[in-house]
Design a protein around this motif. Structure first.
Motif, mmCIF file in Angstrom:
data_model
loop_
_atom_site.group_PDB
_atom_site.id
_atom_site.type_symbol
_atom_site.label_atom_id
_atom_site.label_comp_id
_atom_site.label_asym_id
_atom_site.label_seq_id
_atom_site.Cartn_x
_atom_site.Cartn_y
_atom_site.Cartn_z
ATOM 1 N N THR A 1 -2.597 2.494 -4.514
ATOM 2 C CA THR A 1 -1.978 3.809 -4.329
ATOM 3 C C THR A 1 -3.077 4.843 -4.171
ATOM 4 O O THR A 1 -3.950 4.972 -5.042
ATOM 5 N N ASP A 2 -3.058 5.555 -3.039
ATOM 6 C CA ASP A 2 -4.037 6.609 -2.769
ATOM 7 C C ASP A 2 -3.300 7.908 -2.511
ATOM 8 O O ASP A 2 -2.386 7.968 -1.674
ATOM 9 N N GLY B 1 -7.008 7.353 -6.847
ATOM 10 C CA GLY B 1 -6.951 5.980 -6.366
ATOM 11 C C GLY B 1 -6.563 5.061 -7.519
ATOM 12 O O GLY B 1 -7.273 4.986 -8.524
ATOM 13 N N SER C 1 0.851 -1.195 0.000
ATOM 14 C CA SER C 1 0.000 0.000 0.000
ATOM 15 C C SER C 1 0.883 1.239 0.000
ATOM 16 O O SER C 1 1.960 1.257 0.601
ATOM 17 N N ASP D 1 0.223 5.403 0.476
ATOM 18 C CA ASP D 1 -0.658 6.549 0.722
ATOM 19 C C ASP D 1 0.195 7.808 0.776
ATOM 20 O O ASP D 1 1.145 7.893 1.574
ATOM 21 N N SER E 1 -0.178 12.000 1.095
ATOM 22 C CA SER E 1 -1.072 13.124 1.360
ATOM 23 C C SER E 1 -0.239 14.337 1.740
ATOM 24 O O SER E 1 0.875 14.209 2.269
ATOM 25 N N GLY F 1 2.493 3.533 4.425
ATOM 26 C CA GLY F 1 1.989 2.287 3.862
ATOM 27 C C GLY F 1 2.761 1.105 4.409
ATOM 28 O O GLY F 1 3.364 1.179 5.494
ATOM 29 N N THR G 1 -8.072 13.907 -5.259
ATOM 30 C CA THR G 1 -7.827 12.568 -4.730
ATOM 31 C C THR G 1 -7.700 11.590 -5.882
ATOM 32 O O THR G 1 -8.533 11.598 -6.804
#
Length: 435
Positions: free
Chosen positions: A220-221, A254, A89, A91, A93, A119, A252
């Motif tokens: 992947t976010d 995803g 994962s 992430d 931000s 992640g 955002t």
């Protein structure tokens, strides 16, 4: 015979041919203006490049990923030296703070981003288990993060792996996945003692114009916020949600690993990840050079229509206009574009267009009045020229509908001209048409 030739040279047909020739000749200065626009645009790009070089270039973040060097082993090394492992994962931000940097009259968008990358890695996959069982994993493995321009790296507040703070080192172990960046060396025994490796990395990164992210995670976010009001989302993936206002934007993304063309692990340079990047461009709301160049593309049509309108005004109102006067009016129409380009660099395209339109319309209207000694001719000429400039401005603003708008507008203009000119005697002067 001489009388016939004389009638021809005094006829509307001959005058029309002269006007057409003048219109074609005025394409020469119009082409020079297009070259001027290209030169100014080149200087703008040069200035932006200089600003970016002194600040930091556009950035692409690739990682984190694991580089696992392999020890010599008859079953598992073969021709492979490094095993690359992508995160389970990923992430990302953070906030991207933007500002303008100027070089003379030219400006570029630069930014400072504060990002958190978090992640985990799955250390329990089948290939890693085989490598561990064979003792093929080296004593040191490396968690790498690719950064396209290392000058933009600011403060790394912390790097946590499984809750433990680790130090970082410049450069990456290999350039199989990314060309440059930084790495965190860890003991190879970490891969044997845990089935999951979590990470939390705080990164301050400067850049110019663009910020891209490579989706290495199985999932992947990405969540980005910025005060920049004019973003352009680009790359392989567009945001799944976005909100844009005068105060900035929030977007955002995803992405899952099925959306890209490489797996979660491989040896050496079996795959490249560059083509899957996505991100945002920080654009200025108006590129006046592009609009100016589009307006110059209409130069011949605009000059020809203006001359045709003046010609019809001359015929209908019986006011003689000399070809030299047409030429001077044509030069005024050309000067419009130089005014537009120079003013747009200072005050923006829309205001520059308004100022140039008013200046040229007043100049031509007053000149036509003085040349024909008729306020009626001057007023009609000015109003018709103003209408043409309004039509051109509307066409330039519509962008995607500009072709449709231009086609309909030209059709209507041609229809009006055909109706107005239908009774003109094109063979000889009107004074002799009744003989």
């Amino acid at each position: 015979m001489s009388n016939t030739v004389g009638n021809f040279f005094r006829s509307p047909s001959f005058k029309f041919m002269v006007i057409g020739t003048l219109s074609l000749l005025l394409l020469i200065p119009a082409a020079m203006i297009r070259s001027l626009i290209n030169e100014r645009e080149y200087r703008q790009n040069e200035a932006i490049e200089e600003i970016s070089q002194s600040w930091s270039l556009s950035q692409t973040i690739t990682g984190p990923f694991l580089d696992i060097p392999l020890q010599s082993h008859k079953d598992y090394r073969k021709n492979n030296d490094i095993y690359h492992k992508m995160p389970e994962s990923l992430d990302i931000s953070g906030t991207v703070k933007t500002e303008e940097k100027k070089r003379g009259i030219f400006a570029a968008a630069v930014y400072t981003s504060e990002l958190v990358l978090s992640g985990s890695f799955n250390l329990d996959d089948e290939e890693l288990s085989r490598l561990r069982a064979a003792g093929a994993i080296s004593d040191k493995v490396y968690i790498c993060i690719g950064i396209s321009d290392l000058r933009g790296i600011g403060n790394l507040t912390s790097v946590e792996l499984n809750g433990v703070i680790y130090g970082i080192e410049p450069g990456i172990y290999s350039n199989d996945v990314a060309d440059k960046g930084f790495h965190i060396p860890v003991s190879g025994s970490l891969l044997a003692s845990s089935t999951t490796l979590t990470y939390n990395i705080t990164l301050e990164l400067k850049g110019s114009s663009d910020l891209y992210i490579t989706p290495l995670g199985r999932t992947t976010d990405v969540n980005l916020t910025s005060p920049w009001p004019d973003p352009s989302f680009t790359g392989k993936f567009l945001p799944s949600s976005k909100k844009i206002s005068a105060e900035g934007f929030k977007a955002t993304w995803g992405v899952n690993y099925l959306n890209r063309n490489y797996p979660q692990s491989w040896y050496d340079r079996d795959y490249r990840v560059d083509a899957s990047s996505f991100g945002v461009k920080f654009l200025f709301p108006v590129d006046h050079y592009q609009k100016s160049e589009r307006s110059v593309k209409y130069a011949f049509m605009f000059i020809a229509l203006s001359f045709l309108v003046f010609f019809l005004t001359e015929i209908i109102l019986k006011s003689k206009i000399h070809p030299i006067q047409y030429l001077l009016v044509g030069f005024a129409l050309i000067i419009f574009y130089t005014l537009l380009i120079s003013l747009a660099e200072q005050v923006g395209f829309n205001l520059a267009y308004l100022i140039s339109t008013v200046a040229v319309t007043l100049l031509v209207g007053i000149y036509m009045k003085s040349s024909t000694s008729s306020w009626r001719v001057g007023t009609i000429s000015g109003l018709l020229l103003l209408a043409l400039y309004g039509f051109l401005f509307t066409t330039l603003q519509l962008q995607e509908l500009s072709l449709l708008m231009g086609s309909i507008g030209l059709f209507l203009i041609l229809a009006v001209i055909m109706i107005v000119s239908r009774k003109i005697n094109w063979y000889k002067e009107e004074a002799q048409s009744g003989q």
